[in-house]
Every structure is written in structure tokens, then in C-alpha cells.
Write a protein that holds these residues in place. Sequence first.
Motif, mmCIF file in Angstrom:
data_model
loop_
_atom_site.group_PDB
_atom_site.id
_atom_site.type_symbol
_atom_site.label_atom_id
_atom_site.label_comp_id
_atom_site.label_asym_id
_atom_site.label_seq_id
_atom_site.Cartn_x
_atom_site.Cartn_y
_atom_site.Cartn_z
ATOM 1 N N VAL A 360 79.492 47.661 43.444
ATOM 2 C CA VAL A 360 78.686 48.711 44.078
ATOM 3 C C VAL A 360 77.214 48.574 43.702
ATOM 4 O O VAL A 360 76.327 48.665 44.568
ATOM 5 N N PHE A 361 76.925 48.335 42.446
ATOM 6 C CA PHE A 361 75.527 48.192 42.023
ATOM 7 C C PHE A 361 74.890 46.954 42.648
ATOM 8 O O PHE A 361 73.665 46.921 42.861
ATOM 9 N N GLY A 362 75.698 45.927 42.934
ATOM 10 C CA GLY A 362 75.171 44.752 43.606
ATOM 11 C C GLY A 362 74.603 45.083 44.974
ATOM 12 O O GLY A 362 73.623 44.475 45.422
ATOM 13 N N GLU A 363 75.193 46.064 45.642
ATOM 14 C CA GLU A 363 74.684 46.523 46.934
ATOM 15 C C GLU A 363 73.559 47.542 46.751
ATOM 16 O O GLU A 363 72.569 47.526 47.486
ATOM 17 N N TRP A 364 73.695 48.406 45.772
ATOM 18 C CA TRP A 364 72.714 49.467 45.559
ATOM 19 C C TRP A 364 71.360 48.952 45.076
ATOM 20 O O TRP A 364 70.316 49.525 45.392
ATOM 21 N N MET A 365 71.370 47.879 44.270
ATOM 22 C CA MET A 365 70.131 47.501 43.580
ATOM 23 C C MET A 365 69.085 46.889 44.510
ATOM 24 O O MET A 365 67.986 46.563 44.067
ATOM 25 N N VAL A 366 69.407 46.780 45.791
ATOM 26 C CA VAL A 366 68.397 46.392 46.774
ATOM 27 C C VAL A 366 67.298 47.455 46.832
ATOM 28 O O VAL A 366 66.123 47.143 47.030
ATOM 29 N N VAL A 368 66.160 50.236 44.253
ATOM 30 C CA VAL A 368 66.414 50.679 42.883
ATOM 31 C C VAL A 368 66.294 52.191 42.743
ATOM 32 O O VAL A 368 67.133 52.830 42.091
ATOM 33 N N THR A 369 65.266 52.789 43.320
ATOM 34 C CA THR A 369 65.096 54.240 43.203
ATOM 35 C C THR A 369 66.302 54.976 43.773
ATOM 36 O O THR A 369 66.831 55.908 43.155
ATOM 37 N N GLN A 370 66.737 54.543 44.937
ATOM 38 C CA GLN A 370 67.894 55.165 45.568
ATOM 39 C C GLN A 370 69.160 54.960 44.727
ATOM 40 O O GLN A 370 70.009 55.845 44.642
ATOM 41 N N MET A 371 69.266 53.806 44.078
ATOM 42 C CA MET A 371 70.411 53.521 43.215
ATOM 43 C C MET A 371 70.521 54.556 42.094
ATOM 44 O O MET A 371 71.607 55.085 41.820
ATOM 45 N N PHE A 372 69.397 54.865 41.460
ATOM 46 C CA PHE A 372 69.432 55.821 40.361
ATOM 47 C C PHE A 372 69.620 57.259 40.858
ATOM 48 O O PHE A 372 70.143 58.105 40.129
ATOM 49 N N VAL A 373 69.211 57.526 42.095
ATOM 50 C CA VAL A 373 69.510 58.825 42.695
ATOM 51 C C VAL A 373 71.027 58.989 42.828
ATOM 52 O O VAL A 373 71.593 60.029 42.478
ATOM 53 N N TYR A 374 71.697 57.947 43.337
ATOM 54 C CA TYR A 374 73.152 58.000 43.469
ATOM 55 C C TYR A 374 73.823 58.204 42.112
ATOM 56 O O TYR A 374 74.770 58.989 41.979
ATOM 57 N N CYS A 375 73.332 57.491 41.100
ATOM 58 C CA CYS A 375 73.912 57.624 39.755
ATOM 59 C C CYS A 375 73.783 59.049 39.239
ATOM 60 O O CYS A 375 74.737 59.624 38.698
ATOM 61 N N PHE A 376 72.591 59.617 39.416
ATOM 62 C CA PHE A 376 72.355 60.984 38.947
ATOM 63 C C PHE A 376 73.259 61.975 39.675
ATOM 64 O O PHE A 376 73.837 62.872 39.042
ATOM 65 N N LEU A 377 73.385 61.822 40.984
ATOM 66 C CA LEU A 377 74.219 62.743 41.757
ATOM 67 C C LEU A 377 75.689 62.642 41.342
ATOM 68 O O LEU A 377 76.391 63.657 41.275
#
Length: 403
Positions: A360-366, A368-377
Motif C-alpha cells: 500500500v505504501f508503495g502506491e501511496w508514496m507517489v 507523500v503528503t496525502q500518504m501521511f494524511v491517510y496514515c493519520f486518518l
Amino acid sequence: MKEKYIVITLGLLPFIMVLGNSMLIPILPTIQQALQLTNFEIGLVLSSFSVSAAVLIPLVGVLSDQYGRKGLIITSMILFIGGSMAAIISGFLPNERSSFYLLLMGRIVQGVGAAGTTPLAMALAGDLFQQEKRSKVLGILEVYNGIGKVIAPIIGATAALFAWYSAFYVYPLVAALILYGILRYVGKSETARNTVSIRDYIHKLKVVLQREKAWLSPLFFTGGLGLFLLFGTLYYLSFLIEETYHIDGFFKGTAFAFPLGAMTIASYWTGREIKNNRQFMTKLLLIGLLLVSISFALLIFKHDLSSLMFLTTIAFGGLGFVLPCANMMSTSVVKDEERGFVVSLYGTVRFIGVALGPIVFGEWMVEVTQMFVYCFLLILFASIWLFTKMDMMKVIKMGMSKL
């Protein structure tokens, strides 16, 4: 003297389990470049190990009860060695796609073998040791687990200086030590057996889940999410360190020691201190989730390398408070005779988190800001589920009354 070598052998079982993924995290960019893999494919190299282990872990306990712990550990190590040799051979194939497919097959076989590591180490410790000595040995197993988390990335990154597949030579060496220790120091008659069938096992597991799902669901989700965030973030960190900052080898491996070391120290301390203190567990769980939530919230706005290293160290230190408490609570809401079923399923959920993280992070890290938003949520959702949708104190009190 015999007991000393038995404990060392048992400790190497969770140690090799940790090596299974943690040793490869810092060298994933190297493997990806060597084999010309996509982000999804390199995620599979890491996750295939966890998926195959997750599928089999629930059956390991009942199979070892039927056929004996010793025999199953021996079989597991032979499989682990076989999978490791396949991964090594993949490095010598001339075709990159053939290398990838053989490597993937080797990782799956490794995962099948890994299913019989930590769960059987704990079960065998219960067979061979009693009362206070058993508790001491189980604590030692956690120490081996923690040491593995910290040094595995250093071993992997250092080994990869020779070739991307060099790290795979470490696995058969450790597995061979385990085989020697089991064959030399553990007698066949010392391991427990009973006649619980797989069908009965599955039926009892369904009954427990149906009765306790209101309590177990948020606890399982939190435990799995914690490892999803851990391995996903480490996966991202590996690529960031190498591709953006061009740090490689031993020094790259040591970078992972900070967040993993914080988690290991916090986990060890929490495991020692919580005992059966219900209020203390709830307090630590709250503190840990706050640390994780705040850290990922800050990463949304600032995620340069220094900020990432500092905040992930804080976050995974907090995770070190969360996971032991979630473990204790999950096993405390069921009866003694049902605990093995729940522990096995919880182990599967945790491994699913480990497996999904890199993919999942392999797709998200395109982005980065959005990736950490998903993590926080996700962590916010888990926290709300735990503290508003269920009465934690009531759950723990109910569980403790069944002990």
C-alpha cells in the motif's frame, strides 16, 4: 547447561522470524534496481513472506498439538532453508523476470517455514518450563525479538554491499543453528500432544469470534494497523534514504535502528510493567495512540529526512506502548482454553498488517503528503473505535474475571 542451549535455540526462532522482513527493508531499492521491478512487485517481495506465514499461523498450534512441536519446528526450518536457497539461486539467473519469479517463490516458501517459528517457540517454552522459569524464558524470547528488530536492517544493508542477494545467506545459517539445537537438546517426549482435530479447532474459533467480536475487532484492528504503519513507513524510509539522500550500506541500516530501537525498548518496558493492572494498560494505550496520532499529523506538514526520523522514532516508541497492551487485552477477554485460538488469529491479523504495509505504501508514496494524511486518518479511526465505541475498562474487567 542443557537448559541454556534450549533457551538460545528457542530465542533464535523469533529472531529468524524478524529477520524474514526486517533484514530486507533497507535493500529493497537495490533489489528493485537489479531486477527492474515496479513498486508493486518489490512490495510483493517483502509481503509474500508475511502473507504465506499469516495463512498458516492459525493452523500451526493445532498441528503441533497433533504431531509434536519438535517435528514441526524441524519441518519449518527445512522449508525456511529451502526457500532461502531458492532466493540465493535467483541472484545467479541471467533473466531478470526469471530471477524475480524464483525470488518470489523462495519468499513464499520462507513464509511457510516462518509460520512455525515464534508460535512454536512460545508453545515449546510452555511445554519445557514451569511457573517462574517459564515466564523468564518467554521474556527472553521477547528480548531476541527486539534485538532482531534493531540489528536486522544493519545486517541486511551491510550484506547488500557485496550483492543484492547476499543477505539471503544469513537465513540458512541461523536456521541451521536452530535445527542443530532442536535435534541435539530437545527430546521427542518433551513436547506436548493432544487429539484436537482441525475441524474442532475451526469450530471453536468461530464460536469465540462470534461471542467476543465486539471486543476483539477494534483490538485486532489496532494491532494490525500498528504493524501496517510500521512496515509501510520503513518501506518508504528505505527508498527516501537511498534515492533522495544517497545513503547506503551500514549507515543506512543504522538509520532504522532509531525508530525500531524506540519501539523495542518501549515494548520491553511495557511488557514488564503492565502485568494485570487494568487502569495502567488503558492509560498506556491512550498515551501510545496519542504519540502515534500526533507524530503522523505533524508528518503531513513536515516530512524531510530529519523530521521523518525524529517523528517516526516518537511514533513507534508510542507503538511500543500500544502493541503489548493490545496483546494483553486481546488474550484477557477470553477463557483460558480459548486463548490459543485468539492468539493464533491475532498473529494472522498482525502479519496481514505487515504484508499490506509495503504494498500500500508503495502506491501511496507517489504523493507523500496525502500518504501521511491517510496514515493519520487510520490511526484516528482506530483510536475513536477503541475509546468511544467500547467501554475499555469494562472489557478488561470482564476478561480478567475469566482468568
